[in-house]
Design a protein around this motif. Structure first.
Motif, PDB file in Angstrom:
ATOM      1  N   LEU A   1       0.812  -1.207   0.000  1.00 24.21           N
ATOM      2  CA  LEU A   1       0.000   0.000   0.000  1.00 24.21           C
ATOM      3  C   LEU A   1       0.850   1.264   0.000  1.00 24.21           C
ATOM      4  CD1 LEU A   1      -2.826  -0.968   2.520  1.00 24.21           C
ATOM      5  CD2 LEU A   1      -2.880  -1.065   0.029  1.00 24.21           C
ATOM      6  N   GLY A   2       2.141   1.128   0.293  1.00 22.79           N
ATOM      7  CA  GLY A   2       3.019   2.288   0.305  1.00 22.79           C
ATOM      8  C   GLY A   2       2.676   3.282   1.386  1.00 22.79           C
ATOM      9  N   GLN A   3       2.343   2.779   2.563  1.00 23.84           N
ATOM     10  CA  GLN A   3       1.939   3.640   3.682  1.00 23.84           C
ATOM     11  C   GLN A   3       2.732   3.290   4.932  1.00 23.84           C
ATOM     12  OE1 GLN A   3      -2.238   2.729   3.950  1.00 23.84           O
ATOM     13  NE2 GLN A   3      -2.798   4.056   2.238  1.00 23.84           N
ATOM     14  N   LEU A   4       2.910   4.299   5.756  1.00 22.61           N
ATOM     15  CA  LEU A   4       3.494   4.135   7.081  1.00 22.61           C
ATOM     16  C   LEU A   4       2.399   4.251   8.129  1.00 22.61           C
ATOM     17  CD1 LEU A   4       6.637   6.396   6.639  1.00 22.61           C
ATOM     18  CD2 LEU A   4       6.660   3.919   6.920  1.00 22.61           C
ATOM     19  N   PRO A   5       2.594   3.603   9.293  1.00 27.00           N
ATOM     20  CA  PRO A   5       3.738   2.813   9.729  1.00 27.00           C
ATOM     21  C   PRO A   5       3.589   1.345   9.375  1.00 27.00           C
ATOM     22  CG  PRO A   5       2.224   3.088  11.537  1.00 27.00           C
ATOM     23  CD  PRO A   5       1.622   3.828  10.371  1.00 27.00           C
ATOM     24  N   VAL A   6       4.712   0.637   9.547  1.00 26.96           N
ATOM     25  CA  VAL A   6       4.761  -0.817   9.464  1.00 26.96           C
ATOM     26  C   VAL A   6       5.652  -1.285  10.608  1.00 26.96           C
ATOM     27  CG1 VAL A   6       5.515  -2.810   8.109  1.00 26.96           C
ATOM     28  CG2 VAL A   6       4.473  -0.847   6.952  1.00 26.96           C
ATOM     29  N   ILE A   7       5.310  -2.418  11.210  1.00 26.18           N
ATOM     30  CA  ILE A   7       6.218  -3.038  12.176  1.00 26.18           C
ATOM     31  C   ILE A   7       6.571  -4.441  11.714  1.00 26.18           C
ATOM     32  CG2 ILE A   7       5.348  -1.704  14.144  1.00 26.18           C
ATOM     33  CD1 ILE A   7       4.063  -4.421  15.128  1.00 26.18           C
ATOM     34  N   ASP A   8       7.732  -4.881  12.143  1.00 25.32           N
ATOM     35  CA  ASP A   8       8.167  -6.264  11.965  1.00 25.32           C
ATOM     36  C   ASP A   8       8.532  -6.774  13.352  1.00 25.32           C
ATOM     37  OD1 ASP A   8       9.564  -8.635  11.565  1.00 25.32           O
ATOM     38  OD2 ASP A   8      10.515  -7.944   9.723  1.00 25.32           O
ATOM     39  N   ASP A   9       7.700  -7.642  13.884  1.00 25.65           N
ATOM     40  CA  ASP A   9       7.942  -8.201  15.216  1.00 25.65           C
ATOM     41  C   ASP A   9       8.348  -9.656  15.056  1.00 25.65           C
ATOM     42  OD1 ASP A   9       8.121  -8.726  17.886  1.00 25.65           O
ATOM     43  OD2 ASP A   9       6.000  -8.494  18.338  1.00 25.65           O
ATOM     44  N   ASP A  10       9.662  -9.884  14.953  1.00 25.55           N
ATOM     45  CA  ASP A  10      10.209 -11.233  14.824  1.00 25.55           C
ATOM     46  C   ASP A  10       9.574 -11.977  13.654  1.00 25.55           C
ATOM     47  OD1 ASP A  10      11.905 -13.301  15.489  1.00 25.55           O
ATOM     48  OD2 ASP A  10      10.500 -14.206  16.905  1.00 25.55           O
ATOM     49  N   GLY A  11       9.439 -11.269  12.525  1.00 19.75           N
ATOM     50  CA  GLY A  11       8.912 -11.887  11.317  1.00 19.75           C
ATOM     51  C   GLY A  11       7.443 -11.631  11.063  1.00 19.75           C
ATOM     52  N   LEU A  12       6.715 -11.171  12.072  1.00 19.87           N
ATOM     53  CA  LEU A  12       5.315 -10.801  11.881  1.00 19.87           C
ATOM     54  C   LEU A  12       5.273  -9.356  11.394  1.00 19.87           C
ATOM     55  CD1 LEU A  12       2.241 -11.267  12.184  1.00 19.87           C
ATOM     56  CD2 LEU A  12       2.464 -10.397  14.524  1.00 19.87           C
ATOM     57  N   VAL A  13       4.869  -9.171  10.149  1.00 15.17           N
ATOM     58  CA  VAL A  13       4.828  -7.840   9.552  1.00 15.17           C
ATOM     59  C   VAL A  13       3.379  -7.349   9.545  1.00 15.17           C
ATOM     60  CG1 VAL A  13       5.300  -6.475   7.475  1.00 15.17           C
ATOM     61  CG2 VAL A  13       6.851  -8.339   8.142  1.00 15.17           C
ATOM     62  N   LEU A  14       3.175  -6.187  10.148  1.00 19.45           N
ATOM     63  CA  LEU A  14       1.834  -5.602  10.222  1.00 19.45           C
ATOM     64  C   LEU A  14       1.868  -4.165   9.730  1.00 19.45           C
ATOM     65  CD1 LEU A  14       0.608  -6.772  13.755  1.00 19.45           C
ATOM     66  CD2 LEU A  14      -0.138  -7.660  11.544  1.00 19.45           C
ATOM     67  N   ARG A  15       0.830  -3.778   9.028  1.00 15.72           N
ATOM     68  CA  ARG A  15       0.658  -2.397   8.579  1.00 15.72           C
ATOM     69  C   ARG A  15      -0.608  -1.827   9.201  1.00 15.72           C
ATOM     70  NH1 ARG A  15      -0.800  -5.310   3.505  1.00 15.72           N
ATOM     71  NH2 ARG A  15      -3.083  -5.212   3.323  1.00 15.72           N
ATOM     72  N   ASP A  16      -0.745  -0.512   9.120  1.00 15.87           N
ATOM     73  CA  ASP A  16      -1.901   0.241   9.608  1.00 15.87           C
ATOM     74  C   ASP A  16      -1.770   0.516  11.101  1.00 15.87           C
ATOM     75  OD1 ASP A  16      -4.818   1.251   8.980  1.00 15.87           O
ATOM     76  OD2 ASP A  16      -4.917   0.186  10.895  1.00 15.87           O
ATOM     77  N   ALA A  17      -1.768   1.804  11.432  1.00 19.43           N
ATOM     78  CA  ALA A  17      -1.528   2.211  12.821  1.00 19.43           C
ATOM     79  C   ALA A  17      -2.558   1.622  13.777  1.00 19.43           C
ATOM     80  CB  ALA A  17      -1.534   3.742  12.915  1.00 19.43           C
ATOM     81  N   GLN A  18      -3.831   1.640  13.386  1.00 21.66           N
ATOM     82  CA  GLN A  18      -4.879   1.135  14.286  1.00 21.66           C
ATOM     83  C   GLN A  18      -4.700  -0.363  14.543  1.00 21.66           C
ATOM     84  OE1 GLN A  18      -5.081   4.143  14.317  1.00 21.66           O
ATOM     85  NE2 GLN A  18      -6.612   4.777  12.816  1.00 21.66           N
ATOM     86  N   ALA A  19      -4.442  -1.121  13.481  1.00 21.95           N
ATOM     87  CA  ALA A  19      -4.248  -2.561  13.640  1.00 21.95           C
ATOM     88  C   ALA A  19      -3.029  -2.855  14.511  1.00 21.95           C
ATOM     89  CB  ALA A  19      -4.077  -3.207  12.258  1.00 21.95           C
ATOM     90  N   ILE A  20      -1.981  -2.062  14.337  1.00 20.24           N
ATOM     91  CA  ILE A  20      -0.760  -2.300  15.117  1.00 20.24           C
ATOM     92  C   ILE A  20      -0.991  -1.952  16.581  1.00 20.24           C
ATOM     93  CG2 ILE A  20       1.657  -1.664  15.390  1.00 20.24           C
ATOM     94  CD1 ILE A  20       1.690  -1.122  12.334  1.00 20.24           C
ATOM     95  N   LEU A  21      -1.758  -0.900  16.862  1.00 21.31           N
ATOM     96  CA  LEU A  21      -2.071  -0.576  18.257  1.00 21.31           C
ATOM     97  C   LEU A  21      -2.800  -1.736  18.928  1.00 21.31           C
ATOM     98  CD1 LEU A  21      -3.270   3.143  18.032  1.00 21.31           C
ATOM     99  CD2 LEU A  21      -1.175   2.321  19.116  1.00 21.31           C
ATOM    100  N   VAL A  22      -3.766  -2.320  18.234  1.00 26.78           N
ATOM    101  CA  VAL A  22      -4.486  -3.477  18.792  1.00 26.78           C
ATOM    102  C   VAL A  22      -3.509  -4.610  19.087  1.00 26.78           C
ATOM    103  CG1 VAL A  22      -6.166  -5.284  18.265  1.00 26.78           C
ATOM    104  CG2 VAL A  22      -6.697  -2.897  17.736  1.00 26.78           C
ATOM    105  N   TYR A  23      -2.629  -4.890  18.140  1.00 32.44           N
ATOM    106  CA  TYR A  23      -1.655  -5.968  18.329  1.00 32.44           C
ATOM    107  C   TYR A  23      -0.738  -5.693  19.519  1.00 32.44           C
ATOM    108  CZ  TYR A  23       2.545  -8.741  17.713  1.00 32.44           C
ATOM    109  OH  TYR A  23       3.613  -9.570  17.946  1.00 32.44           O
ATOM    110  N   LEU A  24      -0.175  -4.494  19.564  1.00 32.68           N
ATOM    111  CA  LEU A  24       0.774  -4.180  20.640  1.00 32.68           C
ATOM    112  C   LEU A  24       0.118  -4.292  22.014  1.00 32.68           C
ATOM    113  CD1 LEU A  24       2.585  -1.080  19.092  1.00 32.68           C
ATOM    114  CD2 LEU A  24       3.535  -3.389  19.363  1.00 32.68           C
ATOM    115  N   ALA A  25      -1.100  -3.735  22.123  1.00 33.67           N
ATOM    116  CA  ALA A  25      -1.776  -3.766  23.419  1.00 33.67           C
ATOM    117  C   ALA A  25      -2.164  -5.189  23.806  1.00 33.67           C
ATOM    118  CB  ALA A  25      -3.007  -2.864  23.382  1.00 33.67           C
TER     119      ALA A  25
END
Length: 215
Positions: free
Chosen positions: A51-75
């Motif tokens: 999608l060419g958008q920030l942010p993205v995280i890579d957590d030990d091989g798990l790659v996630l995009r979209d700030a809202q989705a990543i907040l859910v994952y982190l919490a």
């Protein structure tokens, strides 16, 4: 360790830095030259996020995009107390989801106006500003009524949730898009409460809380 593909001036990237700081999650950043380099549209980055958008995280091989989705994952993954995204409370999860969607509206309006003024994006800035004010009025009224009910946060929980984290940055950065906040006193009080959360961190355009008022 979490790898955050990051642009320092992005409010969506800041949401993740903010929550990870509050939760004490170690992470490293990979700077992406969003402007003027447009590195988020480069071939190497599109292989990470098509999608060419920030942010993205890579957590030990798990790659996630979209700030809202990543907040859910982190919490969900890293908040041992379960207060930022309370998985055992369906009603509260529904409330949080409402505000995650609301934050997308803030991004589409207040953030868009900021991109126009600061990074010279071509868009209907007056429509973006009008849309942001409409959302800010809704937010301010919600917070004011909450204060009458002794509620400090966006949701009915007695503590902040990721709903507060996701709405906070682009509200705080709105004046960079020509959207003043002087007519939203409940928003200003809420923002001060967010800034006093233990572990709070700043970014360019977002300042620490002022001195606490005497009781």
């Amino acid at each position: 360790m979490i790898k955050l593909y990051d642009y320092e001036l992005s409010g969506n990237c800041y949401k993740l830095r903010l929550l990870m700081g509050i939760l004490g999650i170690p992470y490293e950043t990979v700077p992406v030259d969003f402007y003027p380099g447009r590195e988020h549209k480069s071939d190497w980055f599109l292989r990470i996020n098509p999608l060419g958008q920030l942010p993205v995280i890579d957590d030990d091989g798990l790659v996630l995009r979209d700030a809202q989705a990543i907040l859910v994952y982190l919490a969900t993954q890293y908040d041992a107390g379960g207060s930022w995204y309370p998985r055992d409370n369906p009603a509260l999860l529904g409330e949080i989801s409402q505000w995650l969607a609301f934050a997308d509206g803030i991004t589409a309006t207040a953030s868009a106006a900021r991109l126009h003024d600061g990074l010279f994006y071509e868009l209907d800035v007056e429509a973006a500003r009008a849309g942001a004010h409409r959302l800010f009025r809704i937010l301010d009224e919600h917070l004011w009524f909450g204060e009458q009910e002794k509620r400090d946060w966006l949701c009915s929980a007695p503590q902040p949730t990721i709903a507060d984290i996701t709405c906070f940055p682009y509200v705080m950065l709105s004046e960079e898009g020509g959207i003043p906040r002087q007519d939203y006193p409940a928003i200003r009080r809420w923002a001060d409460r967010v800034k006093r959360i233990k572990g709070f961190s700043v970014m360019s355009g977002v300042f620490p809380a002022g001195p606490a008022k005497a009781a």
